[in-house]
Design an enzyme around this catalytic site. Structure first.
Site, PDB file in Angstrom:
ATOM      1  N   HIS A  60     -41.968 -62.974  41.559  1.00  0.00           N
ATOM      2  CA  HIS A  60     -43.395 -63.728  42.331  1.00  0.00           C
ATOM      3  C   HIS A  60     -42.430 -64.578  43.264  1.00  0.00           C
ATOM      4  O   HIS A  60     -42.780 -64.764  44.358  1.00  0.00           O
ATOM      5  CB  HIS A  60     -43.272 -65.328  40.794  1.00  0.00           C
ATOM      6  N   ASP A  72     -49.161 -64.878  42.493  1.00  0.00           N
ATOM      7  CA  ASP A  72     -49.795 -65.574  41.303  1.00  0.00           C
ATOM      8  C   ASP A  72     -50.538 -65.253  40.444  1.00  0.00           C
ATOM      9  O   ASP A  72     -49.956 -65.301  38.550  1.00  0.00           O
ATOM     10  CB  ASP A  72     -50.710 -67.354  41.928  1.00  0.00           C
TER      11      ASP A  72
END
Length: 121
Positions: A47, A89
Site C-alpha cells: 500500500h 486503498d
C-alpha cells in the site's frame, strides 16, 4: 484520505482499523517502514508503495468518492490521481481481508527498532 481508507478497511475486514492495524508490524500506520513481518504487514508495505506512485494528490488528506455495492468497493472518481488513490486503498482493504488468517497479535504495537531495513518497492 485516511477517512475513506478507514471506512474501506472496516467494510472489507469488519475490524476497527485504528485499533487493529495502526501499529501492526513494521508497515501498518502512518510513517512506518520496515521489512514486512508477515502477509498482513506486507499488505501495508505494498500500500505504501502504491502511494509512492501517485502524483498530484495527497493520500492522507485528499478526499475521493467510492461506493459499496454488493459487498464490493467501487471507485467512482474521474480525477486520475484520486481514482488511483482509491484503487490503492481498495487494494489494501481487500489484501487485509484475504490475510485475516495471518494476523498475529504478537505484531500489534511493534516498535520501530524491531524492524529491519525495508526492501525497495
Amino acid at each position: 484520505s485516511l477517512i475513506e481508507l478507514t471506512k474501506m478497511v472496516f467494510q472489507e475486514t469488519g475490524k476497527n482499523p485504528v485499533t487493529y492495524y495502526t501499529l501492526y508490524g513494521c508497515n501498518c500506520g502512518v510513517g512506518r517502514r520496515g521489512k514486512p513481518k508477515d502477509a498482513t504487514d506486507r499488505c501495508c508495505f505494498v500500500h505504501r508503495c502504491c502511494y509512492k506512485k501517485l502524483t498530484g494528490c495527497d493520500p492522507k488528506k485528499d478526499r475521493y468518492s467510492y461506493s459499496w455495492e454488493n459487498k464490493a468497493i467501487v471507485c467512482g472518481e474521474k480525477n486520475p490521481c484520486l481514482k488511483e488513490l482509491c484503487e490503492c486503498d481498495k487494494a489494501v482493504a481487500i489484501c487485509l481481508r484475504k490475510n485475516l488468517g495471518t494476523y498475529d497479535k504478537n505484531y500489534r504495537f511493534t516498535m520501530k527498532f524491531l524492524c529491519d531495513k525495508p526492501e525497495k518497492c
